[in-house]
Write a protein that holds these residues in place. Sequence first.
Motif, PDB file in Angstrom:
ATOM      1  N   UNK A   1       0.990   7.355  -6.232  1.00 35.91           N
ATOM      2  CA  UNK A   1      -0.161   8.347  -6.513  1.00 35.91           C
ATOM      3  C   UNK A   1       0.406  10.037  -6.196  1.00 35.91           C
ATOM      4  N   UNK A   2       1.175  10.029  -5.288  1.00 33.18           N
ATOM      5  CA  UNK A   2       1.772  11.318  -4.757  1.00 33.18           C
ATOM      6  C   UNK A   2       2.653  11.753  -6.097  1.00 33.18           C
ATOM      7  N   UNK A   3       3.456  10.668  -6.420  1.00 34.74           N
ATOM      8  CA  UNK A   3       4.485  11.125  -7.622  1.00 34.74           C
ATOM      9  C   UNK A   3       3.664  11.696  -8.694  1.00 34.74           C
ATOM     10  N   UNK A   4       2.629  11.076  -9.164  1.00 40.48           N
ATOM     11  CA  UNK A   4       2.106  11.602 -10.223  1.00 40.48           C
ATOM     12  C   UNK A   4       1.441  12.908  -9.868  1.00 40.48           C
TER      13      UNK A   4
ATOM     14  N   UNK B   1       0.816  -1.183   0.030  1.00 44.32           N
ATOM     15  CA  UNK B   1       0.219   0.031  -0.019  1.00 44.32           C
ATOM     16  C   UNK B   1       0.761   1.162   0.024  1.00 44.32           C
ATOM     17  N   UNK B   2       2.126   1.121   0.571  1.00 44.18           N
ATOM     18  CA  UNK B   2       2.948   2.328   0.589  1.00 44.18           C
ATOM     19  C   UNK B   2       3.327   2.633  -0.859  1.00 44.18           C
TER      20      UNK B   2
END
Length: 126
Positions: A9-12, A2-3
Amino acid sequence: MINYVIIVVLGVIVFFAVKNTIKRFQGDCGCGGGGSSIVMREPQDTNPKNYQFVADFTVEGMHCQNCENRIQNTINSLNGAWAKKVQQKKNSAFVLLKSEALAEDVKRAVEKTGYPVTNVKIARKE
């Protein structure tokens, strides 16, 4: 596991945020950019003597030439209004009007395109 999903997602999100910030610094505000893609619209009546009023509109949210062109075309599409000068750097639109009542129509039309109008000054032409 999950990490890794959270990190991706944060990178995108960061990627697109940086990309959009760079575009803004280059003068492309996301509204089509550059201004070269918009065909300019002339007012129906180009005789300044037929306009009895002048109005200065304070227009927020313009970031590039394309924004100026969109606002100018919006105003020029209204019968009885002529956008003489739209300036993003001054947040202003100088408009000739055939009647004082058209100022509200101009304000509504500009706001409908996504640019808030925060102040309107109207005067009779001398």
